[in-house]
Design a protein around this motif. Structure first.
Motif, short mmCIF file in Angstrom:
data_model
loop_
_atom_site.label_atom_id
_atom_site.label_comp_id
_atom_site.label_asym_id
_atom_site.label_seq_id
_atom_site.Cartn_x
_atom_site.Cartn_y
_atom_site.Cartn_z
N ASP A 1 -18.19 -9.45 11.05
CA ASP A 1 -18.72 -8.41 10.17
C ASP A 1 -17.70 -7.91 9.16
OD1 ASP A 1 -17.09 -6.96 11.89
OD2 ASP A 1 -18.45 -5.24 11.95
N LEU A 2 -16.68 -8.70 8.87
CA LEU A 2 -15.64 -8.30 7.94
C LEU A 2 -16.15 -8.40 6.51
CD1 LEU A 2 -12.65 -7.40 7.92
CD2 LEU A 2 -12.08 -9.78 7.43
N CYS A 3 -15.96 -7.34 5.75
CA CYS A 3 -16.30 -7.30 4.32
C CYS A 3 -15.00 -7.12 3.55
CB CYS A 3 -17.25 -6.14 4.05
SG CYS A 3 -17.56 -5.87 2.30
N VAL A 4 -14.72 -8.05 2.64
CA VAL A 4 -13.53 -7.96 1.80
C VAL A 4 -14.02 -7.72 0.38
CG1 VAL A 4 -11.51 -9.19 0.94
CG2 VAL A 4 -12.20 -9.46 3.33
N ARG A 5 -13.50 -6.66 -0.25
CA ARG A 5 -13.96 -6.28 -1.59
C ARG A 5 -12.87 -5.51 -2.33
NH1 ARG A 5 -14.91 -0.87 -2.03
NH2 ARG A 5 -15.26 0.31 -0.11
N ALA A 6 -13.06 -5.41 -3.64
CA ALA A 6 -12.15 -4.61 -4.46
C ALA A 6 -12.43 -3.12 -4.23
CB ALA A 6 -12.31 -4.95 -5.93
N ALA A 7 -11.39 -2.34 -4.28
CA ALA A 7 -11.53 -0.89 -4.13
C ALA A 7 -12.18 -0.30 -5.39
CB ALA A 7 -10.17 -0.25 -3.91
N VAL A 8 -12.84 0.83 -5.20
CA VAL A 8 -13.38 1.62 -6.30
C VAL A 8 -12.76 3.02 -6.20
CG1 VAL A 8 -15.54 0.30 -6.43
CG2 VAL A 8 -15.42 2.32 -4.97
N PRO A 9 -12.83 3.80 -7.27
CA PRO A 9 -12.19 5.12 -7.24
C PRO A 9 -12.56 5.98 -6.04
CG PRO A 9 -12.77 4.58 -9.49
CD PRO A 9 -13.35 3.48 -8.62
N ASP A 10 -13.79 5.89 -5.55
CA ASP A 10 -14.19 6.69 -4.39
C ASP A 10 -13.45 6.31 -3.10
OD1 ASP A 10 -15.93 8.20 -5.91
OD2 ASP A 10 -17.72 7.11 -5.28
N ASP A 11 -12.80 5.15 -3.08
CA ASP A 11 -12.08 4.70 -1.89
C ASP A 11 -10.66 5.24 -1.78
OD1 ASP A 11 -14.13 2.88 -0.98
OD2 ASP A 11 -13.45 1.43 -2.50
N LEU A 12 -10.12 5.79 -2.84
CA LEU A 12 -8.69 6.02 -2.92
C LEU A 12 -8.13 7.00 -1.90
CD1 LEU A 12 -8.13 5.73 -6.75
CD2 LEU A 12 -8.32 3.95 -5.00
N ASP A 13 -8.83 8.08 -1.61
CA ASP A 13 -8.33 9.01 -0.59
C ASP A 13 -8.28 8.34 0.78
OD1 ASP A 13 -7.90 11.14 -2.36
OD2 ASP A 13 -9.99 11.82 -2.17
N ALA A 14 -9.30 7.54 1.08
CA ALA A 14 -9.31 6.82 2.37
C ALA A 14 -8.17 5.80 2.42
CB ALA A 14 -10.66 6.13 2.57
N VAL A 15 -7.88 5.15 1.31
CA VAL A 15 -6.78 4.18 1.27
C VAL A 15 -5.45 4.87 1.54
CG1 VAL A 15 -5.46 2.64 -0.25
CG2 VAL A 15 -7.97 2.51 -0.20
N LEU A 16 -5.22 5.99 0.88
CA LEU A 16 -3.95 6.71 1.08
C LEU A 16 -3.81 7.18 2.53
CD1 LEU A 16 -3.92 8.64 -2.28
CD2 LEU A 16 -2.22 6.94 -1.54
N ALA A 17 -4.87 7.68 3.12
CA ALA A 17 -4.83 8.08 4.53
C ALA A 17 -4.59 6.87 5.42
CB ALA A 17 -6.13 8.79 4.91
N PHE A 18 -5.23 5.76 5.10
CA PHE A 18 -5.07 4.53 5.87
C PHE A 18 -3.61 4.07 5.86
CE2 PHE A 18 -4.90 -0.12 5.93
CZ PHE A 18 -5.50 -0.38 7.15
N TRP A 19 -2.98 4.09 4.70
CA TRP A 19 -1.59 3.65 4.61
C TRP A 19 -0.66 4.50 5.47
CZ3 TRP A 19 -1.50 2.82 -1.39
CH2 TRP A 19 -2.09 1.59 -1.68
N ARG A 20 -0.96 5.77 5.61
CA ARG A 20 -0.12 6.62 6.47
C ARG A 20 -0.18 6.17 7.92
NH1 ARG A 20 -1.88 10.46 2.70
NH2 ARG A 20 -3.64 11.16 3.97
N THR A 21 -1.28 5.56 8.32
CA THR A 21 -1.45 5.07 9.69
C THR A 21 -1.02 3.63 9.85
OG1 THR A 21 -3.33 6.54 10.01
CG2 THR A 21 -3.16 4.67 11.51
N ALA A 22 -1.35 2.78 8.89
CA ALA A 22 -1.24 1.33 9.08
C ALA A 22 -0.09 0.67 8.34
CB ALA A 22 -2.56 0.67 8.65
N ALA A 23 0.42 1.29 7.29
CA ALA A 23 1.46 0.64 6.49
C ALA A 23 2.85 1.06 6.97
CB ALA A 23 1.29 0.98 5.02
N GLU A 24 3.76 0.15 6.88
CA GLU A 24 5.15 0.41 7.26
C GLU A 24 5.89 0.91 6.03
OE1 GLU A 24 8.55 0.51 9.63
OE2 GLU A 24 6.55 -0.02 10.29
N GLY A 25 6.53 2.04 6.13
CA GLY A 25 7.30 2.57 5.00
C GLY A 25 6.42 3.22 3.96
#
Length: 149
Positions: A3-27
């Motif tokens: 069920d994986l969906c790969v797509r380009a981000a849209v402006p409405d995704d940006l807050d979720a992306v920033l929160a995600f990076w705090r959990t999943a990204a190194e550095g």
């Protein structure tokens, strides 16, 4: 993962992306803020690629192409979802994008201390290029005069 969906981000995704990076990204990066990610998506709407599963964000990669080089940043998979092919799916989408744009070689920014990432990048066919060193300079003030076209 079926069920994986790969797509380009849209402006409405940006807050979720920033929160995600705090959990999943190194550095962290100097551009890890709303304004930085907004600029990226405005300038190149296909550069920030997301992976979603079960209605949630599980992975990201930035696939930046400047017309000369193909750059990969922020390959991150949520810790609970690692080792399920999400990183591979994100890299495949990024590499397909680069090929469509005429790119010839991709490079990736990978933290030296992030040993688990080294294994993932090697498994995807990437290798460190020891003869080069990245040199950086923070740009703390905006350009005083716009560059000529």
């Amino acid at each position: 993962m079926t069920d994986l969906c790969v797509r380009a981000a849209v402006p409405d995704d940006l807050d979720a992306v920033l929160a995600f990076w705090r959990t999943a990204a190194e550095g962290t990066s100097i551009s890890d803020d709303r304004a930085g990610v907004e600029r990226l998506v405005e300038r190149d709407p296909q550069a920030l690629i997301l992976a979603e599963s079960a209605g949630g964000l599980v992975g990201t990669v930035i696939a930046g192409f400047d017309g000369w080089r193909c750059h990969l940043y922020r390959l991150a998979v949520h810790p609970r979802w690692r080792r399920q092919g999400i990183g591979s799916a994100l890299l495949a989408a990024a590499e397909e994008r680069f090929v469509r744009l005429g790119g010839r070689r991709a490079d990736a920014m990978v933290l030296v201390r992030n040993e688990s990432a080294h294994h993932a990048w090697r498994a995807a066919g990437y290798a460190p290029e020891e003869r080069w060193r990245r040199w950086v300079k923070p740009l703390t003030e905006p350009l005083k005069k716009p560059l000529a076209d």
